[in-house]
Design an enzyme around this catalytic site. Structure first.
Site, short mmCIF file in Angstrom:
data_model
loop_
_atom_site.label_atom_id
_atom_site.label_comp_id
_atom_site.label_asym_id
_atom_site.label_seq_id
_atom_site.Cartn_x
_atom_site.Cartn_y
_atom_site.Cartn_z
N HIS A 1 0.85 -1.19 0.00
CA HIS A 1 0.00 0.00 0.00
C HIS A 1 0.89 1.24 0.00
O HIS A 1 1.87 1.29 0.75
CB HIS A 1 -0.89 -0.02 1.25
N LEU B 1 -10.15 -3.17 5.40
CA LEU B 1 -9.36 -2.58 4.32
C LEU B 1 -8.08 -1.95 4.85
O LEU B 1 -8.11 -1.15 5.80
CB LEU B 1 -10.20 -1.52 3.60
#
Length: 216
Positions: free
Chosen positions: A111, A146
């Site tokens: 990420h 998430l």
């Protein structure tokens, strides 16, 4: 020793996929890319995989009535190729709880922020809007929440005066291409230990850091 088979999920350009393919070309790299699965038939990364002779599959989310049905179809492709580790490389779908449970501790993502800061989309814009002086990327295990799984390693990138979302994104991406192959190597070497929300890597001293800084 047999190499760890890695299944890669993509939705787009496949730049992290390309970095993993390049790393896997080294004779001493302990993992191989077993398959590449995309939810989009027009993903450029499929061409990268095909050029490297890696099996590809397209599983369109539009062909399935719900997330879990789609997830099970994706999992079937990964299993068909013997994947022992699943790597998300720009895969733009949110999983049902079934998928991270099926691949628990064998499903990783990278990420483009220093988690837990700046989750979701447009994270470089979020970082610039917040005025932070340091950003980067995070390799982490995937759980149903998430961008919230246990952190494996991070790479730091300074936010420079005059940075735009594009310039910061490009600088972070270069560090993703360094960090992700290293983390996959650790998994293939059996060095990653997971205890709750904490990850340790065998061979890394307890007084060392898994926050990497860019090379000059």
């Amino acid at each position: 020793m047999a190499k760890l088979k890695v299944g890669v999920l993509i939705s787009g350009r496949g730049s992290n996929l390309a970095a993993l393919i390049e790393a896997a070309r080294a004779a001493d790299y302990p993992a191989e890319i077993a398959c590449v699965v995309s939810n989009r038939a027009d993903a450029p990364g499929l061409g990268i995989a095909a050029a490297a002779g890696i099996p590809t599959a397209i599983v369109s989310h539009r062909d399935h009535p719900d997330r879990e049905t789609f997830d099970r179809a994706v999992s079937g492709e990964l299993e068909r190729h013997g994947s022992g580790l699943v790597v998300l490389a720009g895969f733009m779908r949110i999983f049902s709880p079934w998928f991270p449970a099926r691949w628990a501790n064998r499903l990783i993502n990278i990420h483009p922020s220093l988690l837990p800061a700046f989750k979701g989309m447009h994270v470089q814009r979020q970082a610039l809007d917040a005025g932070v002086r340091l950003s980067g990327c995070t390799a982490h295990l995937v759980i149903p929440d998430l961008d919230s799984g246990p952190i494996i390693a991070q790479a730091a990138v300074p936010v420079l005066a005059g940075d735009t979302e594009e310039t910061l994104s490009a600088r972070i991406l270069r560090q993703e291409h360094r960090l992700y192959p290293l983390v996959v190597r650790w998994f293939a070497e059996g060095r990653v230990n997971i205890a709750g929300n904490k990850v340790t890597v065998e061979g890394v001293a307890c007084d060392a850091t898994l926050l990497f800084s860019p090379q000059p």
